[in-house]
Motif scaffolding. Structure first.
Motif, short mmCIF file in Angstrom:
data_model
loop_
_atom_site.label_atom_id
_atom_site.label_comp_id
_atom_site.label_asym_id
_atom_site.label_seq_id
_atom_site.Cartn_x
_atom_site.Cartn_y
_atom_site.Cartn_z
N THR A 285 0.81 -1.22 0.00
CA THR A 285 0.00 0.00 0.00
C THR A 285 0.85 1.27 0.00
O THR A 285 0.57 2.23 -0.74
CB THR A 285 -0.93 0.01 1.23
OG1 THR A 285 -1.80 -1.12 1.16
CG2 THR A 285 -1.76 1.28 1.28
N ASN A 289 0.21 3.70 -3.06
CA ASN A 289 -0.42 4.99 -2.79
C ASN A 289 0.46 6.17 -3.20
O ASN A 289 -0.04 7.21 -3.62
CB ASN A 289 -0.79 5.10 -1.30
CG ASN A 289 -2.01 4.26 -0.95
OD1 ASN A 289 -2.64 3.67 -1.83
ND2 ASN A 289 -2.32 4.19 0.32
N VAL A 314 -4.64 -0.84 -5.97
CA VAL A 314 -4.81 -1.00 -4.53
C VAL A 314 -3.74 -1.96 -4.02
O VAL A 314 -3.58 -3.06 -4.55
CB VAL A 314 -6.21 -1.55 -4.18
CG1 VAL A 314 -6.34 -1.78 -2.67
CG2 VAL A 314 -7.28 -0.60 -4.67
N GLY A 315 -3.00 -1.55 -2.99
CA GLY A 315 -1.97 -2.39 -2.43
C GLY A 315 -2.42 -3.13 -1.19
O GLY A 315 -3.51 -2.88 -0.65
N THR A 317 -1.45 -4.38 2.86
CA THR A 317 -0.83 -3.79 4.04
C THR A 317 0.51 -4.43 4.32
O THR A 317 0.61 -5.65 4.49
CB THR A 317 -1.74 -3.94 5.27
OG1 THR A 317 -3.01 -3.34 4.98
CG2 THR A 317 -1.13 -3.28 6.49
N TYR A 318 1.54 -3.61 4.35
CA TYR A 318 2.89 -4.12 4.59
C TYR A 318 3.03 -4.63 6.03
O TYR A 318 2.62 -3.96 6.97
CB TYR A 318 3.92 -3.02 4.33
CG TYR A 318 5.35 -3.49 4.47
CD1 TYR A 318 5.95 -4.21 3.45
CD2 TYR A 318 6.06 -3.27 5.64
CE1 TYR A 318 7.25 -4.67 3.58
CE2 TYR A 318 7.35 -3.72 5.78
CZ TYR A 318 7.95 -4.43 4.75
OH TYR A 318 9.23 -4.89 4.90
N ASN A 322 -2.28 -10.60 3.64
CA ASN A 322 -3.29 -10.02 2.75
C ASN A 322 -3.86 -11.18 1.93
O ASN A 322 -3.44 -11.41 0.80
CB ASN A 322 -2.65 -8.96 1.86
CG ASN A 322 -2.01 -7.84 2.66
OD1 ASN A 322 -2.66 -6.90 3.06
ND2 ASN A 322 -0.69 -7.93 2.89
N TYR A 330 -6.87 -6.79 -4.37
CA TYR A 330 -5.61 -6.06 -4.51
C TYR A 330 -5.19 -6.01 -5.98
O TYR A 330 -5.60 -6.82 -6.81
CB TYR A 330 -4.48 -6.75 -3.74
CG TYR A 330 -4.85 -7.23 -2.37
CD1 TYR A 330 -4.86 -6.35 -1.28
CD2 TYR A 330 -5.19 -8.56 -2.14
CE1 TYR A 330 -5.19 -6.79 -0.02
CE2 TYR A 330 -5.52 -9.01 -0.88
CZ TYR A 330 -5.53 -8.12 0.18
OH TYR A 330 -5.87 -8.56 1.44
#
Length: 494
Positions: A285, A289, A314-315, A317-318, A322, A330
């Motif tokens: 993300t 982003n 859309v990424g 969450t690091y 996911n 994603y």
């Protein structure tokens, strides 16, 4: 997936049979046979590019360090647990045994070759010098990666299993100094009027000495810029020398190895994500982003659009998993990057132009301005990925991209755009991040305690070293200030 069992102390085994895991080289896997020195060079070259290109978290986690990708299930590596599958061990072993050992064997065999009857002695001598110089240049490149990964490493006593089975760790500052000396000597031995490595055995430049000379000078610039904060005099001198001699400033001179579209020599990204039918990653993300904010035209190349859309990215969450629903929640890794024959990169024009922008800001004599090299770097990246000139110009002319109007001091401007351009070159991106302290990315809240709440700035030593080479290991640990992910390599002062 490949499995690696070799260590630095098992290098001699490579010298009695084929030093490759690729099926194409093994007609009879039970039989040792003689191979030319150039064969070992070709294998070393490919293993080097493989190690820097592979997305396998068993081998290479640098895309995680730069927060390009996020995990879809196995999130330990994105939280900086690097010892579960001995990731530093594999990085270390591949560079020592698969790259440096093969280069050593290549040099030994080439030096023993006899002059062809059809070639004059003078021509043969020049060709031999070129071949050995190119091998030496790749040696320097590989040792720089080792130093930049770990700090102090075995160097002067490495690769000599019979006489030095337990090599000492050399000081990383001293290694850099010696690498520059070796590189300058190799540059002086290159003669563009003569031949070198056979075209079929040089997957990067096809034996083109002029391009290897550009590569060597560019490698010199890479070494020099890393010294900018710790030894500015040496950095300035060497970078200016490299610039005057000619660098990789255009994509036509990029050092890339183009993989085959068939097994077993296809791109390791294809191998891990497509051929293996793995869905271990999505773009992160924080990176997606940033590109969304800038309306970056590389987005449809770097990522796929969200399913059911044409221009929505859309990424994931690091640092998290996911997982569900994976397919349509994603964006995914771009299709061009996952092609079987997509090239792996050692040095490219975008990287060198960003370095020149930094050099200009530091007051080095490199003719152009920081703004001009920064623009060239961005547009070189755009061109490499197939973005049109119209879209590249529109991107650059945005207030928050253009060098004269973008937010922040020069380190922030260059660091942010180098981060975007170095996508798919995780190790180099990590190097820019450590030297410039940008982009402003932070460790995930879920990071393992060993990371001390920070993005790693080095790899810990292989887990075997304390037991196998304990005395030298302990000396190195004391010298660098602790075998920790937060211990900085010598040039990373800020």
């Amino acid at each position: 997936m490949k499995k690696y069992f070799l260590s630095i102390f098992a290098i001699s085994a490579l010298f009695t049979s084929c030093a490759s895991e690729d099926h194409i080289y093994n007609d009879d896997s039970a039989k040792a046979y003689e191979a030319s020195g150039e064969f070992f060079f070709a294998n070393a070259q490919k293993e080097l590019v493989d190690q820097l290109t592979t997305p396998s978290v068993n081998l290479n986690v640098f895309r995680y360090f730069s927060q390009y990708w996020a995990a879809t299930l196995y999130r330990a590596e994105s939280r900086y647990d690097l010892t579960t599958r001995d990731i530093p061990d594999n990085h270390w072993n591949n560079l020592y045994t698969q790259v440096l050992a093969n280069l050593k064997k290549a040099k030994q065999d080439i030096m023993l070759e006899s002059k062809p009857a059809s070639m004059s002695q003078a021509n043969w001598d020049k060709t031999q010098k070129n071949r050995l110089a190119i091998i030496e240049i790749l040696n320097v490149y590989t040792f720089q990666i080792l130093v930049d990964s770990f700090g102090d490493v075995p160097y002067s006593q490495s690769l000599d299993v019979e006489n030095m089975p337990l090599p000492k760790y050399d000081n990383d500052t001293d290694i850099y100094s010696n690498l520059l000396t070796r590189l300058n000597t190799a540059i002086g031995q290159l003669d563009t009027g003569y031949g070198s490595i056979t075209a079929t055995q040089d997957g990067v430049y096809g034996g083109n000495v002029s391009k290897w000379l550009l590569f060597a000078n560019s490698l010199k610039a890479k070494l020099a810029i890393n010294l900018a904060d710790v030894n500015p005099t040496v950095a300035k001198q060497n970078l200016e020398q490299a610039f005057a001699a000619g660098l990789i400033e255009t994509n036509t001179n990029n050092a890339v190895l183009t993989y085959n579209s068939f097994s077993p020599n296809y791109n390791p990204i294809y191998e891990e994500l497509v051929a293996s039918d793995r869905n271990d990653f999505v773009p992160a993300t924080v990176f997606v982003n940033r590109l969304n904010t800038l309306n970056d035209p590389r987005r449809p190349i770097y990522f796929t659009p969200l399913e059911g859309t044409s221009n929505t990215y859309v990424g994931g969450t690091y640092g998290s998993t996911n997982t569900q629903p994976y397919q349509d929640s994603y964006s995914h890794i771009g299709n061009k990057i996952k092609q079987a024959n997509s090239p792996g990169v050692l040095i490219d024009a975008a990287e060198i132009n960003f370095i020149l922008a930094e050099a200009a800001e530091r007051g080095y004599s490199v003719t152009g301005t920081a703004a001009s090299y920064y623009e060239k770097a961005i547009k070189a990246s755009m061109s490499y990925w197939g973005v049109s000139d119209v879209d590249a110009n529109a991107y650059y002319n945005q207030t928050n991209v253009n060098y004269l109007t973008a937010t922040g001091a020069w380190k922030e401007k260059i660091g942010n755009q180098a981060w975007i351009a170095m996508y798919n070159r995780g190790f180099e991106s990590w190097t820019f991040f450590r030297r410039l302290d940008f982009p402003s990315i932070v460790a995930p809240a879920s990071a393992y305690p060993v990371a001390e709440g920070k993005i790693p700035v080095r790899l810990t030593y292989p887990s075997t070293e304390p037991n196998v080479n304990g005395t030298n290991y302990q000396t190195a640990v004391s010298a660098i200030g602790g075998d920790k992910l937060t211990t900085k390599v010598f040039w990373d002062l800020n």
